[in-house]
Design a protein around this motif. Structure first.
Motif, PDB file in Angstrom:
ATOM      1  N   LEU A  13     -36.010  32.809 -12.034  1.00  0.00           N
ATOM      2  CA  LEU A  13     -35.647  33.326 -13.360  1.00  0.00           C
ATOM      3  C   LEU A  13     -36.264  34.703 -13.601  1.00  0.00           C
ATOM      4  O   LEU A  13     -35.577  35.616 -14.078  1.00  0.00           O
ATOM      5  CB  LEU A  13     -36.087  32.356 -14.463  1.00  0.00           C
ATOM      6  CG  LEU A  13     -35.393  31.006 -14.499  1.00  0.00           C
ATOM      7  CD1 LEU A  13     -35.948  30.154 -15.638  1.00  0.00           C
ATOM      8  CD2 LEU A  13     -33.895  31.160 -14.646  1.00  0.00           C
ATOM      9  N   ARG A  14     -37.535  34.854 -13.268  1.00  0.00           N
ATOM     10  CA  ARG A  14     -38.192  36.153 -13.476  1.00  0.00           C
ATOM     11  C   ARG A  14     -37.600  37.224 -12.572  1.00  0.00           C
ATOM     12  O   ARG A  14     -37.379  38.357 -13.009  1.00  0.00           O
ATOM     13  CB  ARG A  14     -39.705  36.031 -13.259  1.00  0.00           C
ATOM     14  CG  ARG A  14     -40.428  35.367 -14.417  1.00  0.00           C
ATOM     15  CD  ARG A  14     -41.928  35.486 -14.286  1.00  0.00           C
ATOM     16  NE  ARG A  14     -42.437  34.743 -13.148  1.00  0.00           N
ATOM     17  CZ  ARG A  14     -42.788  33.468 -13.179  1.00  0.00           C
ATOM     18  NH1 ARG A  14     -42.702  32.786 -14.309  1.00  0.00           N
ATOM     19  NH2 ARG A  14     -43.248  32.867 -12.102  1.00  0.00           N
ATOM     20  N   TYR A  18     -36.017  40.380 -14.563  1.00  0.00           N
ATOM     21  CA  TYR A  18     -36.672  41.671 -14.363  1.00  0.00           C
ATOM     22  C   TYR A  18     -35.953  42.492 -13.299  1.00  0.00           C
ATOM     23  O   TYR A  18     -35.928  43.721 -13.356  1.00  0.00           O
ATOM     24  CB  TYR A  18     -38.156  41.485 -14.028  1.00  0.00           C
ATOM     25  CG  TYR A  18     -38.960  41.075 -15.248  1.00  0.00           C
ATOM     26  CD1 TYR A  18     -39.313  42.007 -16.216  1.00  0.00           C
ATOM     27  CD2 TYR A  18     -39.312  39.749 -15.457  1.00  0.00           C
ATOM     28  CE1 TYR A  18     -40.017  41.632 -17.350  1.00  0.00           C
ATOM     29  CE2 TYR A  18     -40.009  39.362 -16.588  1.00  0.00           C
ATOM     30  CZ  TYR A  18     -40.363  40.306 -17.534  1.00  0.00           C
ATOM     31  OH  TYR A  18     -41.054  39.939 -18.663  1.00  0.00           O
ATOM     32  N   GLY A  19     -35.340  41.810 -12.338  1.00  0.00           N
ATOM     33  CA  GLY A  19     -34.545  42.494 -11.334  1.00  0.00           C
ATOM     34  C   GLY A  19     -33.331  43.174 -11.941  1.00  0.00           C
ATOM     35  O   GLY A  19     -32.951  44.276 -11.532  1.00  0.00           O
ATOM     36  N   ALA A  20     -32.714  42.528 -12.938  1.00  0.00           N
ATOM     37  CA  ALA A  20     -31.558  43.132 -13.610  1.00  0.00           C
ATOM     38  C   ALA A  20     -31.963  44.432 -14.294  1.00  0.00           C
ATOM     39  O   ALA A  20     -31.253  45.446 -14.216  1.00  0.00           O
ATOM     40  CB  ALA A  20     -30.955  42.159 -14.617  1.00  0.00           C
ATOM     41  N   ILE A  42     -39.578  45.334 -22.249  1.00  0.00           N
ATOM     42  CA  ILE A  42     -40.072  44.953 -23.578  1.00  0.00           C
ATOM     43  C   ILE A  42     -39.094  43.981 -24.229  1.00  0.00           C
ATOM     44  O   ILE A  42     -39.496  42.989 -24.835  1.00  0.00           O
ATOM     45  CB  ILE A  42     -40.308  46.201 -24.462  1.00  0.00           C
ATOM     46  CG1 ILE A  42     -41.516  46.974 -23.935  1.00  0.00           C
ATOM     47  CG2 ILE A  42     -40.491  45.815 -25.926  1.00  0.00           C
ATOM     48  CD1 ILE A  42     -41.698  48.356 -24.551  1.00  0.00           C
ATOM     49  N   ALA A  43     -37.806  44.235 -24.072  1.00  0.00           N
ATOM     50  CA  ALA A  43     -36.801  43.327 -24.636  1.00  0.00           C
ATOM     51  C   ALA A  43     -36.895  41.944 -23.991  1.00  0.00           C
ATOM     52  O   ALA A  43     -36.760  40.925 -24.677  1.00  0.00           O
ATOM     53  CB  ALA A  43     -35.400  43.914 -24.467  1.00  0.00           C
ATOM     54  N   LEU A  44     -37.131  41.884 -22.685  1.00  0.00           N
ATOM     55  CA  LEU A  44     -37.280  40.580 -22.021  1.00  0.00           C
ATOM     56  C   LEU A  44     -38.468  39.820 -22.588  1.00  0.00           C
ATOM     57  O   LEU A  44     -38.429  38.596 -22.720  1.00  0.00           O
ATOM     58  CB  LEU A  44     -37.452  40.747 -20.512  1.00  0.00           C
ATOM     59  CG  LEU A  44     -36.220  41.190 -19.730  1.00  0.00           C
ATOM     60  CD1 LEU A  44     -36.578  41.384 -18.253  1.00  0.00           C
ATOM     61  CD2 LEU A  44     -35.069  40.205 -19.871  1.00  0.00           C
ATOM     62  N   GLN A  75     -30.204  41.786  -3.667  1.00  0.00           N
ATOM     63  CA  GLN A  75     -31.211  40.782  -4.034  1.00  0.00           C
ATOM     64  C   GLN A  75     -30.981  40.241  -5.441  1.00  0.00           C
ATOM     65  O   GLN A  75     -31.042  39.039  -5.672  1.00  0.00           O
ATOM     66  CB  GLN A  75     -32.610  41.395  -3.985  1.00  0.00           C
ATOM     67  CG  GLN A  75     -33.062  41.846  -2.623  1.00  0.00           C
ATOM     68  CD  GLN A  75     -34.376  42.613  -2.718  1.00  0.00           C
ATOM     69  OE1 GLN A  75     -35.245  42.284  -3.514  1.00  0.00           O
ATOM     70  NE2 GLN A  75     -34.518  43.637  -1.903  1.00  0.00           N
ATOM     71  N   VAL A  76     -30.723  41.140  -6.371  1.00  0.00           N
ATOM     72  CA  VAL A  76     -30.717  40.773  -7.786  1.00  0.00           C
ATOM     73  C   VAL A  76     -29.439  40.044  -8.214  1.00  0.00           C
ATOM     74  O   VAL A  76     -29.508  39.043  -8.931  1.00  0.00           O
ATOM     75  CB  VAL A  76     -30.939  42.030  -8.669  1.00  0.00           C
ATOM     76  CG1 VAL A  76     -30.771  41.706 -10.142  1.00  0.00           C
ATOM     77  CG2 VAL A  76     -32.319  42.617  -8.393  1.00  0.00           C
TER      78      VAL A  76
END
Length: 135
Positions: A13-14, A18-20, A42-44, A75-76
């Protein structure tokens, strides 16, 4: 019913979320990538529910070492689909939360670019949305 995700599930999930944001920043090239990454991250961190708890943990986000935007996307994008599949199976009520959290982070990051998202960021957001919806 309480949902318990194992460490690998949380890393998935992370990595996806964060990959996106990292992928969006990479798509920006030399045009404000740090602002995009900062605003998106910050939004995440404003996520709620199970997704919010997982994203707030200070643990690894997997190996995001692409030498190019294409390598990072390799990867993402699959990680985004895997994250959605995982949530639909283990915590269906959280799948929509994860999807909207990622999309809000992307919109927030894209807005950080001077002059708006532009075609490259808009196209990357479309690809990320497709990966989220492929599950």
């Amino acid at each position: 019913m309480s949902v318990i995700l194992n460490d690998q599930d949380k890393t998935t999930l992370r990595t996806a979320a964060y990959g996106a944001v990292s992928l969006l920043a990479a798509a920006a090239g030399a045009d404000s990538p740090h602002k995009i990454a900062t605003k998106g991250s910050i939004a995440l961190n404003s996520a709620t529910g199970l997704v919010g708890h997982v994203l707030a943990e200070k643990s690894s986000v997997g190996d995001l070492n692409g030498k190019s935007t294409a390598e990072l996307a390799d990867q993402v994008l699959p990680a985004l689909t895997e994250a959605m599949e995982l949530l639909k199976k283990q915590a269906p009520e959280e799948a929509a939360n994860f999807r909207s959290t990622v999309l809000v982070a992307l919109e927030t990051g894209a807005e950080a670019r001077k002059g708006g998202p532009g075609p490259a960021l808009t196209e990357m957001i479309r690809k990320i949305t497709e990966a989220l919806d492929a599950a």
